[in-house]
Design a protein around this motif. Structure first.
Motif, PDB file in Angstrom:
ATOM      1  N   PRO A 125       8.877 -10.226  17.168  1.00 15.99           N
ATOM      2  CA  PRO A 125       8.388 -10.217  15.780  1.00 15.99           C
ATOM      3  C   PRO A 125       8.423  -8.813  15.194  1.00 15.99           C
ATOM      4  O   PRO A 125       8.139  -7.836  15.898  1.00 15.99           O
ATOM      5  CB  PRO A 125       6.943 -10.724  15.904  1.00 15.99           C
ATOM      6  CG  PRO A 125       6.878 -11.419  17.227  1.00 15.99           C
ATOM      7  CD  PRO A 125       7.865 -10.723  18.114  1.00 15.99           C
ATOM      8  N   PRO A 126       8.764  -8.670  13.920  1.00 11.87           N
ATOM      9  CA  PRO A 126       8.844  -7.336  13.312  1.00 11.87           C
ATOM     10  C   PRO A 126       7.553  -6.525  13.433  1.00 11.87           C
ATOM     11  O   PRO A 126       7.611  -5.308  13.624  1.00 11.87           O
ATOM     12  CB  PRO A 126       9.164  -7.643  11.840  1.00 11.87           C
ATOM     13  CG  PRO A 126       9.798  -8.981  11.864  1.00 11.87           C
ATOM     14  CD  PRO A 126       9.167  -9.739  12.986  1.00 11.87           C
ATOM     15  N   ALA A 127       6.413  -7.186  13.329  1.00 14.16           N
ATOM     16  CA  ALA A 127       5.141  -6.463  13.395  1.00 14.16           C
ATOM     17  C   ALA A 127       4.866  -5.891  14.784  1.00 14.16           C
ATOM     18  O   ALA A 127       4.005  -5.017  14.948  1.00 14.16           O
ATOM     19  CB  ALA A 127       3.996  -7.389  12.985  1.00 14.16           C
ATOM     20  N   HIS A 128       5.606  -6.374  15.768  1.00 11.94           N
ATOM     21  CA  HIS A 128       5.399  -5.950  17.157  1.00 11.94           C
ATOM     22  C   HIS A 128       6.263  -4.748  17.528  1.00 11.94           C
ATOM     23  O   HIS A 128       6.087  -4.152  18.582  1.00 11.94           O
ATOM     24  CB  HIS A 128       5.734  -7.133  18.075  1.00 11.94           C
ATOM     25  CG  HIS A 128       5.232  -7.019  19.471  1.00 11.94           C
ATOM     26  ND1 HIS A 128       3.896  -6.920  19.783  1.00 11.94           N
ATOM     27  CD2 HIS A 128       5.900  -6.988  20.658  1.00 11.94           C
ATOM     28  CE1 HIS A 128       3.760  -6.845  21.096  1.00 11.94           C
ATOM     29  NE2 HIS A 128       4.958  -6.868  21.654  1.00 11.94           N
ATOM     30  N   LEU A 129       7.201  -4.401  16.640  1.00 15.37           N
ATOM     31  CA  LEU A 129       8.226  -3.405  16.959  1.00 15.37           C
ATOM     32  C   LEU A 129       8.187  -2.266  15.946  1.00 15.37           C
ATOM     33  O   LEU A 129       8.138  -2.503  14.744  1.00 15.37           O
ATOM     34  CB  LEU A 129       9.595  -4.091  16.945  1.00 15.37           C
ATOM     35  CG  LEU A 129      10.816  -3.328  17.437  1.00 15.37           C
ATOM     36  CD1 LEU A 129      10.644  -2.882  18.873  1.00 15.37           C
ATOM     37  CD2 LEU A 129      12.062  -4.221  17.314  1.00 15.37           C
TER      38      LEU A 129
END
Length: 334
Positions: A125-129
């Motif tokens: 997920p984008p929020a994780h990276l």
């Protein structure tokens, strides 16, 4: 805020020792006890694709239960590692790595190219990276020499393609007899034969006296070794964002790189060297001659190196990490 950092090998200067290599030598139970005793707010692991087995997953699960967020900085794509795996193990390994990434509270990569690769390959997920560029130290400029001096820095491994550099040196020495190549670093044990073969190649091509092998050089002595070099030659087969590249730049040595996306991304923002396809000794030779045909380039590169040092200083990058740590701690406490 207290952050416990698990450091990897000091690859920038070619050291093979792992001063805090608890992942390999001390066992996960001892590592987890050390973490609990230290009671950090965040654990930050410098991660490279390896055969760590299930221990890493188990450790991350345990830290989740302790409500200690773990950040992984992903230093490399897995391609070079999985190329050495039996085909039947490639898919299980990538699934294992995907699980490892899902257990971390946050992932850091250094470039947009790597961000896209991790997002697609592991469905992260984008929020994780998070993209946080590599920092660069500010080392004062030293004296120069009249001879053309090239340098290679870091571990001696096949993906850095030093054989091509040595072959290019043999070609260049016909026109520039004072040229020198200094190889700073040493080979891991599994590549000891490869390193010896490189030395035999230099002998075979008649350039043994033009190629100097320093072995490991400590951080204290590195400025003296790098200070008089004109160009770092990095025809890497693959790279995300090379710590060795930033190390030589910190000593004001510009880059000649293979046109990999990570290097292209850096050089599109900061003109600190030249990127060209470097898949043969001929291409390396042509690129060095191109640089020598433009004597105005080095001064421009030095100006850009100083700009890079300001914009990606240790303090600046540390603040980006601190902001991420604070955010993850807040999420964990909620």
């Amino acid at each position: 805020m207290h952050a416990l950092l698990q450091s990897g090998a000091e690859v920038s200067s070619g050291k093979i020792d792992r001063p805090f290599s608890v992942l390999y030598l001390r066992g996960w139970s001892r590592l987890l006890k050390q973490i609990q005793d230290f009671s950090p707010d965040v654990v930050h692991v410098q991660y490279t694709p390896t055969s760590l087995g299930l221990g890493l997953q188990m450790g991350l699960r345990r830290l989740q239960k302790l409500k200690i967020p773990v950040v992984l900085t992903i230093h490399e794509k897995p391609d070079f590692f999985i190329d050495r795996l039996p085909r039947i193990l490639v898919k299980p390994y990538l699934l294992w790595e995907k699980k490892v990434y899902s257990l971390a509270a946050g992932l850091i990569v250094h470039t947009q190219d790597q961000y896209i690769d991790v997002r697609i390959r592991y469905d992260v997920p984008p929020a994780h990276l998070h993209v946080i560029p590599h920092y660069i130290q500010d080392t004062p400029a030293q004296g120069q020499t009249t001879a053309l001096r090239l340098v290679s820095l870091g571990r001696i491994v096949p993906k850095k393609r030093l054989d091509l550099v040595i072959e290019a040196v043999a070609e260049l020495c016909q026109t520039f007899p004072d040229l020198r190549l200094v190889v700073v670093g040493q080979a891991p044990d599994r590549y000891a034969t490869y390193a010896e073969n490189l030395k035999h190649l230099a002998e075979k091509l008649g350039v043994s006296s033009q190629v100097e092998w320093t072995g490991y050089v400590s951080e204290k002595n590195l400025p003296q070794v790098l200070s008089t070099h004109d160009l770092a030659v990095l025809p890497y087969l693959m790279a995300t964002q090379s710590g060795a590249a930033f190390k030589v730049l910190s000593h004001n040595v510009p880059l000649l790189t293979n046109n990999l996306p990570a290097f292209e991304e850096l050089l599109s923002k900061f003109s600190v060297g030249l990127s060209r396809p470097l898949h043969s000794a001929v291409q390396i030779t042509q690129a060095v001659k191109e640089i020598l045909a433009h004597p105005e380039w080095p001064a421009k590169w030095q100006t850009e190196i100083q700009r890079l040092k300001k914009e990606q200083s240790l303090d600046t990058i540390a603040q980006l990490h601190l902001k991420l740590y604070t955010s993850l701690c807040q999420n964990t406490s909620e």
